[in-house]
Design a protein around this motif. Sequence first.
Motif, short mmCIF file in Angstrom:
data_model
loop_
_atom_site.label_atom_id
_atom_site.label_comp_id
_atom_site.label_asym_id
_atom_site.label_seq_id
_atom_site.Cartn_x
_atom_site.Cartn_y
_atom_site.Cartn_z
N ARG A 4 3.67 0.73 5.89
CA ARG A 4 4.40 0.78 4.62
C ARG A 4 3.38 0.64 3.49
NH1 ARG A 4 9.48 1.04 4.09
NH2 ARG A 4 10.29 0.72 2.00
N ILE A 5 3.30 1.67 2.65
CA ILE A 5 2.26 1.69 1.61
C ILE A 5 2.87 2.07 0.26
CG2 ILE A 5 0.15 2.92 0.88
CD1 ILE A 5 -0.66 3.09 3.80
N THR A 6 2.43 1.39 -0.77
CA THR A 6 2.90 1.69 -2.12
C THR A 6 2.17 2.94 -2.63
OG1 THR A 6 3.21 -0.67 -2.50
CG2 THR A 6 3.16 0.76 -4.46
N VAL A 30 -0.54 10.45 11.07
CA VAL A 30 -0.40 9.02 10.74
C VAL A 30 0.97 8.82 10.09
CG1 VAL A 30 -1.28 7.09 9.36
CG2 VAL A 30 -2.88 8.72 10.38
N GLU A 31 1.68 7.81 10.57
CA GLU A 31 3.03 7.61 10.03
C GLU A 31 3.01 6.58 8.92
OE1 GLU A 31 5.97 7.04 13.04
OE2 GLU A 31 5.24 8.82 14.11
N ILE A 32 3.39 7.05 7.74
CA ILE A 32 3.41 6.15 6.59
C ILE A 32 4.76 6.24 5.89
CG2 ILE A 32 2.40 5.64 4.31
CD1 ILE A 32 -0.27 6.61 5.39
N ALA A 33 5.37 5.09 5.64
CA ALA A 33 6.57 5.05 4.81
C ALA A 33 6.08 4.74 3.40
CB ALA A 33 7.51 3.97 5.32
N TRP A 34 6.07 5.75 2.55
CA TRP A 34 5.57 5.55 1.18
C TRP A 34 6.64 4.92 0.30
CZ3 TRP A 34 0.51 6.47 0.75
CH2 TRP A 34 -0.09 7.43 1.57
N GLU A 35 6.25 3.94 -0.45
CA GLU A 35 7.18 3.32 -1.41
C GLU A 35 6.70 3.76 -2.79
OE1 GLU A 35 8.22 -0.75 -0.06
OE2 GLU A 35 7.97 -1.21 -2.19
N GLU A 36 7.38 4.77 -3.35
CA GLU A 36 6.85 5.41 -4.56
C GLU A 36 7.28 4.70 -5.85
OE1 GLU A 36 6.98 9.66 -4.28
OE2 GLU A 36 6.93 9.85 -6.46
N HIS A 37 6.33 4.54 -6.76
CA HIS A 37 6.62 3.88 -8.04
C HIS A 37 6.03 4.65 -9.20
CE1 HIS A 37 8.29 -0.03 -6.75
NE2 HIS A 37 7.63 0.24 -5.64
N ILE A 38 6.74 4.66 -10.32
CA ILE A 38 6.16 5.28 -11.51
C ILE A 38 5.59 4.21 -12.43
CG2 ILE A 38 7.57 7.39 -11.50
CD1 ILE A 38 9.21 6.09 -13.76
N GLN A 57 4.94 -6.25 -7.42
CA GLN A 57 5.63 -6.89 -6.30
C GLN A 57 5.51 -6.04 -5.04
OE1 GLN A 57 6.39 -9.88 -6.54
NE2 GLN A 57 7.15 -9.95 -4.43
N SER A 58 5.69 -4.73 -5.19
CA SER A 58 5.61 -3.83 -4.04
C SER A 58 4.23 -3.90 -3.39
CB SER A 58 5.91 -2.39 -4.51
OG SER A 58 5.51 -1.45 -3.55
N ILE A 59 3.17 -3.92 -4.21
CA ILE A 59 1.80 -3.97 -3.64
C ILE A 59 1.56 -5.35 -3.01
CG2 ILE A 59 -0.67 -3.65 -4.08
CD1 ILE A 59 0.11 -1.93 -6.51
N LYS A 60 2.11 -6.38 -3.64
CA LYS A 60 1.92 -7.73 -3.06
C LYS A 60 2.54 -7.80 -1.67
CE LYS A 60 1.23 -10.79 -6.97
NZ LYS A 60 1.84 -11.62 -8.00
#
Length: 332
Positions: A4-6, A30-38, A57-60
């Motif tokens: 899980r990566i921001t 490579v399996e990545i669940a991206w957590e996208e932020h603007i 918070q997401s990166i933390k």
Amino acid sequence: MTHRITLIPGEGIGPEVTAAVVSIIEASGVEIAWEEHIVGSEALHQFGDPLPSSVIQSIKVNRVALKGPVTTPVGEGYPSINVRLRKALDLYANVRPIRSLPGVPSKFGEIDLVVIRENTEDLYSGLEHIVVPGVVESLKIITEKASLRIARFAFELARREGRRKITAVHKANIMKLSDGLFLDCFRRVSRQYPDIDADDRIVDNACMQLVMNPQQFDVLLLENLYGDIISDLAAGLVGGLGVTPGANLGDGVAVFEAVHGTAPDIAGKNLANPTALLLSAILMLKYIGEREAAERITEALHGVLLAGEVRTRDLGGQATTTEFAQAIIDAL
Ligand code: NAI
């Protein structure tokens, strides 16, 4: 395993190069669940803050982020998002590997060095105030704590990566107290690493030496502002901003991003070179333990660059961002 990566696509060419890099990583398996932020002006418009707390918070939580460039307004407007992010996450070390790439022309021969920049203090903090109208004071803060920490980081990195020499770059002849403290901390830490050579250069001389004889350097250690400037100079030694990666590292948290900015002159035209962000993503894959995929992508990238048929404009070709990414995917 899914990581899980921001993901912060950023502004200008950011969304174009991040889309290209995400498609290449996907193709690698490579399996990545991206957590996208603007972030940036759109986030300011939507959430009232160019760097909403949800991003930090997401990166933390995820501990790892891949980030595109963001605009920093000049002389006015909101403070730098990059500086805020580095401070909020205590990303105290900025690491930029400067390595010649196969098939990428450079005037300086084979180069392989690492620029390590202290990321949290110095003049770069933007602590400025008007003393009286017409007189501005800008504060350069250098602390023993941060200087010892970055020196230790540099020696540990050198040891881990089998590098033999670290050169501290400073202006301690003029800023005897601030740069003097930075240099003194470097020398103190160096005594605990007798296996690694330690020397130092005054920053103006270091600039000249970098373009006259870059091969003499192995690892460069700098305060924040000198590091900002010299890492771009060093990027120019190996083919420019389009091919130079970077990582911002703290204790157990990392944000990977290219050295370049939003490139407003080519933004939205599908012309940007995604190599710099791809190389940053390769550093990220190694960091999360996906070493084998990182090596496969590196090989595919080198193959495409060496063949020379598909290149973006900054490297003298005609290919678009997406065509270049597709060539790497095909090579994978
Ligand atoms: P820049 O890096 O955006 O552009 C400098 C030159 O390099 C331009 O000619 C651009 O077209 C070219 N270039 C940069 N990246 C490229 C790529 N991937 N492929 C092909 N050509 C590329 O630097 P500039 O113009 O000084 O800054 C523009 C904006 O970016 C500013 O708002 C600045 O604050 C911001 N910036 C953000 C950074 C970040 O978020 N990490 C880092 C540096 C600048």
